[in-house]
Design a protein around this motif. Structure first.
Motif, PDB file in Angstrom:
ATOM      1  N   ALA A  73       0.837  -1.203   0.000  1.00 43.65           N
ATOM      2  CA  ALA A  73       0.000   0.000   0.000  1.00 43.65           C
ATOM      3  C   ALA A  73       0.872   1.254   0.000  1.00 43.65           C
ATOM      4  CB  ALA A  73      -0.899   0.005   1.225  1.00 43.65           C
ATOM      5  N   PRO A  74       0.347   2.367  -0.539  1.00 39.62           N
ATOM      6  CA  PRO A  74       1.134   3.609  -0.547  1.00 39.62           C
ATOM      7  C   PRO A  74       1.245   4.262   0.824  1.00 39.62           C
ATOM      8  CG  PRO A  74      -1.047   3.980  -1.471  1.00 39.62           C
ATOM      9  CD  PRO A  74      -0.934   2.506  -1.261  1.00 39.62           C
ATOM     10  N   ASP A  75       0.296   3.942   1.721  1.00 37.77           N
ATOM     11  CA  ASP A  75       0.287   4.550   3.046  1.00 37.77           C
ATOM     12  C   ASP A  75      -0.650   3.752   3.944  1.00 37.77           C
ATOM     13  OD1 ASP A  75      -2.376   5.461   2.427  1.00 37.77           O
ATOM     14  OD2 ASP A  75      -1.481   7.181   1.412  1.00 37.77           O
ATOM     15  N   LEU A  76      -0.964   4.296   5.114  1.00 37.25           N
ATOM     16  CA  LEU A  76      -1.828   3.597   6.062  1.00 37.25           C
ATOM     17  C   LEU A  76      -3.315   3.834   5.816  1.00 37.25           C
ATOM     18  CD1 LEU A  76       0.143   4.250   9.379  1.00 37.25           C
ATOM     19  CD2 LEU A  76       0.127   2.170   7.985  1.00 37.25           C
ATOM     20  N   GLY A  77      -3.641   4.515   4.746  1.00 41.71           N
ATOM     21  CA  GLY A  77      -5.036   4.839   4.477  1.00 41.71           C
ATOM     22  C   GLY A  77      -5.921   3.628   4.239  1.00 41.71           C
ATOM     23  N   VAL A  78      -5.303   2.486   3.928  1.00 42.87           N
ATOM     24  CA  VAL A  78      -6.093   1.283   3.665  1.00 42.87           C
ATOM     25  C   VAL A  78      -6.154   0.368   4.880  1.00 42.87           C
ATOM     26  CG1 VAL A  78      -5.491   1.370   1.208  1.00 42.87           C
ATOM     27  CG2 VAL A  78      -4.091  -0.001   2.780  1.00 42.87           C
ATOM     28  N   ALA A  79      -5.671   0.816   6.025  1.00 41.41           N
ATOM     29  CA  ALA A  79      -5.562  -0.051   7.205  1.00 41.41           C
ATOM     30  C   ALA A  79      -6.916  -0.606   7.633  1.00 41.41           C
ATOM     31  CB  ALA A  79      -4.906   0.706   8.356  1.00 41.41           C
ATOM     32  N   ALA A  80      -7.956   0.210   7.596  1.00 40.82           N
ATOM     33  CA  ALA A  80      -9.270  -0.252   8.039  1.00 40.82           C
ATOM     34  C   ALA A  80      -9.774  -1.392   7.155  1.00 40.82           C
ATOM     35  CB  ALA A  80     -10.265   0.907   8.037  1.00 40.82           C
ATOM     36  N   ARG A  81      -9.632  -1.245   5.861  1.00 46.20           N
ATOM     37  CA  ARG A  81     -10.071  -2.312   4.944  1.00 46.20           C
ATOM     38  C   ARG A  81      -9.221  -3.570   5.173  1.00 46.20           C
ATOM     39  NH1 ARG A  81      -9.166  -2.944  -1.602  1.00 46.20           N
ATOM     40  NH2 ARG A  81      -9.774  -5.172  -1.619  1.00 46.20           N
ATOM     41  N   ALA A  82      -7.910  -3.388   5.328  1.00 45.78           N
ATOM     42  CA  ALA A  82      -7.020  -4.536   5.522  1.00 45.78           C
ATOM     43  C   ALA A  82      -7.398  -5.314   6.779  1.00 45.78           C
ATOM     44  CB  ALA A  82      -5.576  -4.059   5.601  1.00 45.78           C
ATOM     45  N   ARG A  83      -7.738  -4.600   7.822  1.00 48.36           N
ATOM     46  CA  ARG A  83      -8.138  -5.265   9.056  1.00 48.36           C
ATOM     47  C   ARG A  83      -9.464  -5.990   8.858  1.00 48.36           C
ATOM     48  NH1 ARG A  83      -9.730  -2.350  14.843  1.00 48.36           N
ATOM     49  NH2 ARG A  83     -10.162  -4.299  15.962  1.00 48.36           N
ATOM     50  N   PHE A  84     -10.412  -5.331   8.235  1.00 46.84           N
ATOM     51  CA  PHE A  84     -11.745  -5.916   8.037  1.00 46.84           C
ATOM     52  C   PHE A  84     -11.666  -7.190   7.202  1.00 46.84           C
ATOM     53  CE2 PHE A  84     -15.670  -6.284   5.516  1.00 46.84           C
ATOM     54  CZ  PHE A  84     -16.603  -6.382   6.536  1.00 46.84           C
ATOM     55  N   GLU A  85     -10.785  -7.213   6.199  1.00 42.23           N
ATOM     56  CA  GLU A  85     -10.700  -8.355   5.295  1.00 42.23           C
ATOM     57  C   GLU A  85      -9.726  -9.417   5.781  1.00 42.23           C
ATOM     58  OE1 GLU A  85     -10.298  -7.568   1.178  1.00 42.23           O
ATOM     59  OE2 GLU A  85     -11.779  -5.944   1.163  1.00 42.23           O
ATOM     60  N   GLY A  86      -9.070  -9.182   6.914  1.00 41.51           N
ATOM     61  CA  GLY A  86      -8.178 -10.194   7.458  1.00 41.51           C
ATOM     62  C   GLY A  86      -6.865 -10.321   6.722  1.00 41.51           C
TER      63      GLY A  86
END
Length: 402
Positions: A118-131
């Motif tokens: 990922a380019p930054d931490l902006g996708v952290a919520a999705r990454a956590r939700f999808e495991g």
């Protein structure tokens, strides 16, 4: 008697603090505590009355094993070297054992059990939700190819996050696939810090006092790698000790003089925050953070009611030939300024900042001497404006020895 700035003593102090026995001097470690005890002895040797004070430090990030990182895609195999190719991200969750997963890029449809590039931490919520297995985000290096170490920052997240050198991150993005195996043995600890204070003389009633400060803690060694912390901030500690030694016999009796060697600066300037509210109102504070490489001038930041202190420093810089420039000094000086004290932070370079390359041989003797002269002459100039004038040494009378 003409004051003599000892270049050999300054360098000896830096070398001692950067030595293996103090293990990078991180707050709350055996090496850090041993460094504090050694410094207490150095203050006593110059005639100071020494005390220490302890304080809690929460949220310190600690690597308890060397992390791992490897990526394979077809015939390409990359095994990362810690601090060269990858490093811990401060928001990372603890990942004690290596975890293997496929590589997914940010626009992939499926992230479960995959390492997401990922380019930054902006996708952290999705990454956590999808495991997702974890996140891989880009990070640059310093000019020498190191990724500097930090031990305090934002709150820990729910996923492992690994900072990957930008060039390698880009290579992985171009490939867009492969397998990643990584670990990040990174925990959060609460420790006890300890400041070391030396009082050489108390101020007379109604008279000014001067407090010289520098932090002695570093970010600490990695499990299998030394981080000597010679510039940040063994160099500043050496300057404070030498300046206090020179000033003690020169200041008029009514002017107070103390030196505080502070712990926990790398964890949020906790030692200064603990100490500043207890400092006598009106005390002038000079903080030295980095005195290793003067370059084009010393960075200076003033805070609190520091007009007189800044005027003295400005004049002294002209007289001693040390160029000064306004610059951010986010160090212990800000804690003293926030407590309403006249405070100035001075910095003269940190080659190898918070990496294994921050070694004692890179701390310039000439810079240590210049910083000491600047501090000593500034304090003496302040004393001129106090009750009972003293004769200021000419810039050439602050001799250098060694």
């Amino acid at each position: 008697m003409t004051p003599t700035v000892s270049g050999s003593r300054l360098k000896s102090t830096v070398a001692a603090l950067a030595a293996d026995r103090f293990a990078g001097r991180r707050v709350g470690t055996p090496g850090g505590r041993a460094a504090g005890r050694w410094l207490a002895g150095q203050l006593r040797a110059i005639g100071a009355s020494v005390t220490t004070d302890e304080f809690p430090v929460a949220g310190v990030r600690e690597l308890y094993r060397t992390p791992e990182f490897a990526w394979s895609a077809g015939s390409t195999h990359r095994r990362g070297v810690h601090r060269r190719n990858f490093a811990e991200h401060l928001v990372s969750a603890d990942l004690p054992a290596p975890r293997t997963g496929e590589l997914a890029v940010a626009d992939s449809d499926e992230w479960r059990a995959k390492w997401v590039l990922a380019p930054d931490l902006g996708v952290a919520a999705r990454a956590r939700f999808e495991g997702a297995a974890g996140l891989l985000v880009p990070r640059g290096t310093d000019a020498e190819g190191w990724m500097p170490k930090m031990i305090a920052g934002p709150p820990v997240g729910a996923l492992p996050v690994i900072a990957v050198r930008t060039g390698l991150h880009d290579e992985m993005a171009r490939a867009g696939s492969g397998t990643v195996t990584a670990s990040m043995p990174l925990r959060t600890v609460e420790v006890i810090g300890s400041n070391v204070h030396g009082v050489l003389r108390e101020p007379a009633a109604g008279s000014p006092g001067v407090l010289l400060t520098a932090h002695f803690d570093g970010v600490g060694d990695d499990p299998q790698q030394r981080l000597p912390a010679a510039a940040d901030n063994a160099s500043g500690v050496a300057v404070v000790l030498e300046a206090a030694r020179l000033l003690a016999p020169l200041l008029p009796d009514h002017v107070g003089l103390a030196a505080s060697l502070l712990d926990g600066e790398e964890a949020g300037a906790r030692g200064a925050a603990h100490h500043a509210p207890n400092v006598r109102s009106g005390t002038y504070v000079l903080n030295v953070d980095g005195a290793a490489q003067l370059g084009d001038g010393a960075a200076v930041e003033a805070g609190g009611p520091a007009h007189d202190l800044l005027a003295a420093l400005d004049q002294t810089g002209r007289e001693t030939g040390v160029p000064l420039r306004a610059g951010a000094m986010p160090s212990d000086n800000r804690r003293y300024a926030a407590a309403g004290l006249p405070a100035i932070g001075i910095g003269m370079g940190m080659p190898g900042y918070q990496t294994p390359a921050e070694t004692a041989d890179r701390v310039e003797t000439a810079t240590l001497v210049a910083a000491t002269r600047l501090v000593v002459a500034t304090v003496l100039r302040l004393a001129v404006h106090s009750r009972g004038l003293i004769a200021l040494p000419h810039k050439d009378e602050l001799q250098r020895e060694g």
